[in-house]
Design a protein around this motif. Structure first.
Motif, PDB file in Angstrom:
ATOM      1  N   GLU A  15      10.121  -1.099  41.005  1.00 53.03           N
ATOM      2  CA  GLU A  15      10.013   0.350  41.206  1.00 53.03           C
ATOM      3  C   GLU A  15      10.367   0.773  42.629  1.00 53.03           C
ATOM      4  O   GLU A  15      11.005   1.816  42.835  1.00 53.03           O
ATOM      5  CB  GLU A  15       8.590   0.807  40.884  1.00 53.03           C
ATOM      6  CG  GLU A  15       8.355   2.297  41.055  1.00 53.03           C
ATOM      7  CD  GLU A  15       6.927   2.733  40.787  1.00 53.03           C
ATOM      8  OE1 GLU A  15       6.661   3.958  40.812  1.00 53.03           O
ATOM      9  OE2 GLU A  15       6.062   1.840  40.563  1.00 53.03           O
ATOM     10  N   HIS A  75      10.801   5.338  38.892  1.00 51.91           N
ATOM     11  CA  HIS A  75       9.971   5.296  37.689  1.00 51.91           C
ATOM     12  C   HIS A  75      10.694   4.669  36.492  1.00 51.91           C
ATOM     13  O   HIS A  75      10.073   3.879  35.762  1.00 51.91           O
ATOM     14  CB  HIS A  75       9.478   6.698  37.339  1.00 51.91           C
ATOM     15  CG  HIS A  75       8.527   6.714  36.182  1.00 51.91           C
ATOM     16  ND1 HIS A  75       7.246   6.220  36.255  1.00 51.91           N
ATOM     17  CD2 HIS A  75       8.683   7.145  34.895  1.00 51.91           C
ATOM     18  CE1 HIS A  75       6.655   6.344  35.080  1.00 51.91           C
ATOM     19  NE2 HIS A  75       7.499   6.910  34.244  1.00 51.91           N
ATOM     20  N   VAL A  77       9.203   1.572  34.243  1.00 57.02           N
ATOM     21  CA  VAL A  77       9.054   1.594  32.787  1.00 57.02           C
ATOM     22  C   VAL A  77       9.742   0.385  32.159  1.00 57.02           C
ATOM     23  O   VAL A  77       9.183  -0.309  31.296  1.00 57.02           O
ATOM     24  CB  VAL A  77       9.604   2.906  32.205  1.00 57.02           C
ATOM     25  CG1 VAL A  77       9.654   2.848  30.677  1.00 57.02           C
ATOM     26  CG2 VAL A  77       8.746   4.091  32.665  1.00 57.02           C
ATOM     27  N   ASN A  78      10.959   0.098  32.601  1.00 53.93           N
ATOM     28  CA  ASN A  78      11.680  -1.052  32.057  1.00 53.93           C
ATOM     29  C   ASN A  78      10.956  -2.356  32.363  1.00 53.93           C
ATOM     30  O   ASN A  78      10.863  -3.250  31.512  1.00 53.93           O
ATOM     31  CB  ASN A  78      13.103  -1.096  32.624  1.00 53.93           C
ATOM     32  CG  ASN A  78      13.982   0.001  32.075  1.00 53.93           C
ATOM     33  OD1 ASN A  78      13.736   0.533  30.987  1.00 53.93           O
ATOM     34  ND2 ASN A  78      15.022   0.365  32.823  1.00 53.93           N
ATOM     35  N   ASN A  83       7.912  -2.619  30.125  1.00 54.02           N
ATOM     36  CA  ASN A  83       8.319  -2.912  28.747  1.00 54.02           C
ATOM     37  C   ASN A  83       8.707  -4.378  28.583  1.00 54.02           C
ATOM     38  O   ASN A  83       8.522  -4.963  27.514  1.00 54.02           O
ATOM     39  CB  ASN A  83       9.483  -2.009  28.338  1.00 54.02           C
ATOM     40  CG  ASN A  83       9.023  -0.618  27.955  1.00 54.02           C
ATOM     41  OD1 ASN A  83       7.873  -0.419  27.555  1.00 54.02           O
ATOM     42  ND2 ASN A  83       9.901   0.362  28.086  1.00 54.02           N
TER      43      ASN A  83
END
Length: 549
Positions: A402, A410, A414-415, A418
């Motif tokens: 990040e 962001h 998120v990646n 995940n």
């Protein structure tokens, strides 16, 4: 420490490729039921490949090849709670023959009594070593063998609360490795590599020390400063925690490297490494608003692996030090060093001030560096709390994605998260908090101790908001820096810092097993000429914590 992947298993849950499962209940327009594919560790150890710190893979191998045979009795009076270890002064003479390592050495432990009437002091040293001498404050004393790993020093006098004394143990023998490879001889480029990895219980396999009983939750709060002298052939460079005080030439073509650390260290974080390393040093410069700090960052690499690309991969840690100092506060051992040295373990181990890595992967480097704050400066007080080490280090991997230079911010977070979703089969049946500390495989279960724990940290950030979350981390560091914390300590600071009642959150996500079940759907809509997305979320959980979108 870092973790593992499996070859030949598409969609293994350690990588957590999320997919809608065939035959799942019908969903609405665009709806996806999030259910990770489930896989279990293979019976064939050859399918295991490293990812992260590598301890989960090694734990599986230990289960496949369990030949431990050590006996462990509970510590008696003079055990963990009755004394405060202040300093270890260790000297080890290392000699290699094939894959055998002979150690001739000593440790002088400076100890303070925490009770009245103390007459014994328990230490850990495996029975393959012979104790050749033992003294208390210079006077010879008797040492009893309690089991294959525990020795009881009869102090020869009575010590009361606050009394301080020195226990010296001289020993020799051929080392026997346990655990993840607690003391190993390997070869690189035809030259021996000597390396230790004591976590969690196995320091007793290479030096006499104060430590807890195998299988017990233990107490990692008793930290001590360190002097470590390592004697080996002069073509070998011997490395340890802290700063290099000097190198002494010795007869017979041998040299003694003397290392010192004023920062207190938990027993399992003490280390040694010896090899004809190629060494280089870079400088980490950081302005904290009051002082401009300049700290050496030292690298020790096998000559056979010394390439520009490998140097560049490890060298990225200098940038990481700046990014994580912005997020977590100044690197906690700024007055000594940060180092990375190559060792045989196919992952990483966060030895204080000097990380061992058997890989050049970026996320492993970020993971192990994160441990210097969460694991080393603040250590899990018991092995039941190991998620405080590994969950934060795993979340550090995502924070690096990040906040590193050039990041999308962001979306990169998120990646990264995940990519770190836990296997639901494991997550549904294991708590983040470890109740079975006599099962090393369970302690270092990747899906719970690493991945689910990282998601717990991420959800706390979501509940608190960024400003409150990073303030909470600052408050946590301020209260427990250079000590150790339990899950209850962590919860108490989280609540007092944020003003939130997090009892339901900790009960549901940390102390209990289970997993979140949810489904979502969406459709495009145009209302009065304005484009919208209509979102539908179905979430099943107990308690009253907020819905996460």
């Amino acid at each position: 420490m870092s973790i593992f992947r499996l070859s030949g298993f598409a969609g293994f849950a350690a990588l957590v490729c999320l997919s809608a499962v065939a035959g799942a209940e019908p969903t609405q327009i665009g709806e996806s039921t999030r259910r990770p594919l489930i896989a279990r560790p293979p019976a064939d150890a050859s399918l295991i490949q490293p990812a992260g710190c590598g301890k989960a893979a090694a734990a599986i191998l230990a289960e496949l090849n369990r030949t431990d045979g050590d006996t462990h009795q509970p510590l008696g009076p003079g055990g963990l709670a009755d004394t405060d270890l202040l300093h270890n002064d260790v000297e080890l003479d290392l000699s290699v023959s094939g894959n055998d390592l002979t150690i001739v050495g000593s440790n002088t432990m400076t100890v303070r009594s925490l009770v009245d009437g103390l007459t014994t002091f328990d230490i850990r040293l495996r029975s393959n070593f012979t104790i050749t001498g033992a003294t208390v404050d210079g006077s010879p004393v008797t040492v009893q063998n309690i089991d294959t790993v525990t020795r009881r020093v009869l102090l020869g006098t009575t010590f009361n609360t606050g009394d301080q004394f020195d226990v010296r143990i001289d020993f020799n023998g051929v080392a026997v490795s346990r655990g993840f490879g607690s003391i190993e001889v390997d070869y690189a480029g035809g030259q021996p590599v000597i390396a230790s990895l004591s976590e969690p219980y196995y320091a007793y396999t290479w030096w006499p020390c104060k430590d807890g009983t195998w299988g017990d939750p233990g107490d990692n709060a008793d930290k001590a400063t360190l002097d470590m002298a390592l004697i080996a052939p002069s073509n070998m460079r011997s490395v340890s925690n802290g700063v290099l005080v000097g190198v002494d030439p010795l007869p017979g073509g041998r040299s003694r490297y003397r290392w010192h650390s004023d920062y207190p260290i938990s027993t399992y974080l003490v280390m040694l490494g010896s090899h004809p390393y190629n060494t280089w040093t870079e400088t980490f410069t950081y302005d904290d608003g009051q002082t401009v700090h300049n700290m050496p960052v030292e690298f020790n690499i096998y000559p056979s692996d010394d390439t520009p690309s490998n140097r560049a991969a490890w060298g990225e840690v200098v940038t990481m030090l700046g990014v994580l100092s912005d997020l977590y506060g100044l690197y906690p051992f700024i007055d000594e060093k940060y180092g990375i040295y190559e060792f045989p373990f196919n992952g990483g181990m966060e030895h204080q001030t000097n990380t061992g890595q058997g890989t050049f992967l970026e996320y492993v480097t970020a993971h192990e560096l994160g441990h210097q704050w969460f694991g080393d400066m603040i250590t899990c007080r018991t092995w039941s709390d190991i998620w405080l080490n590994e969950g934060f280090a795993t979340y550090t991997e995502a924070l690096w994605e990040e906040f590193k230079p050039g990041s999308t911010g962001h979306p990169a977070l998120v990646n990264a998260m995940n990519d770190r979703r836990p296997d639901p089969f494991t997550a549904a049946n294991q708590s983040v908090y470890v109740y079975q500390t006599d099962d090393v495989g369970r302690m270092f279960a990747y899906d719970t101790t690493y991945l689910k724990a990282a998601w717990v940290v991420h959800m706390l950030r979501g509940i608190m908001g960024d400003a409150a979350f990073f303030q909470f981390l600052a408050d946590y560091r301020a209260q427990f820096a250079y000590s150790a914390a339990t899950t209850a300590d962590f919860e108490q600071v989280a609540e007092s810092s944020s003003g939130l009642d997090l009892t339901a959150f900790f009960d549901q996500w940390i102390y209990q097993d289970g997993q979140l079940i949810y489904a979502f759907g969406w459709e495009n809509a145009n209302i009065d000429g304005q484009d919208y997305v209509r979102l539908r979320l179905r979430q099943i959980q107990s308690g009253s914590m907020p819905t996460f979108v």
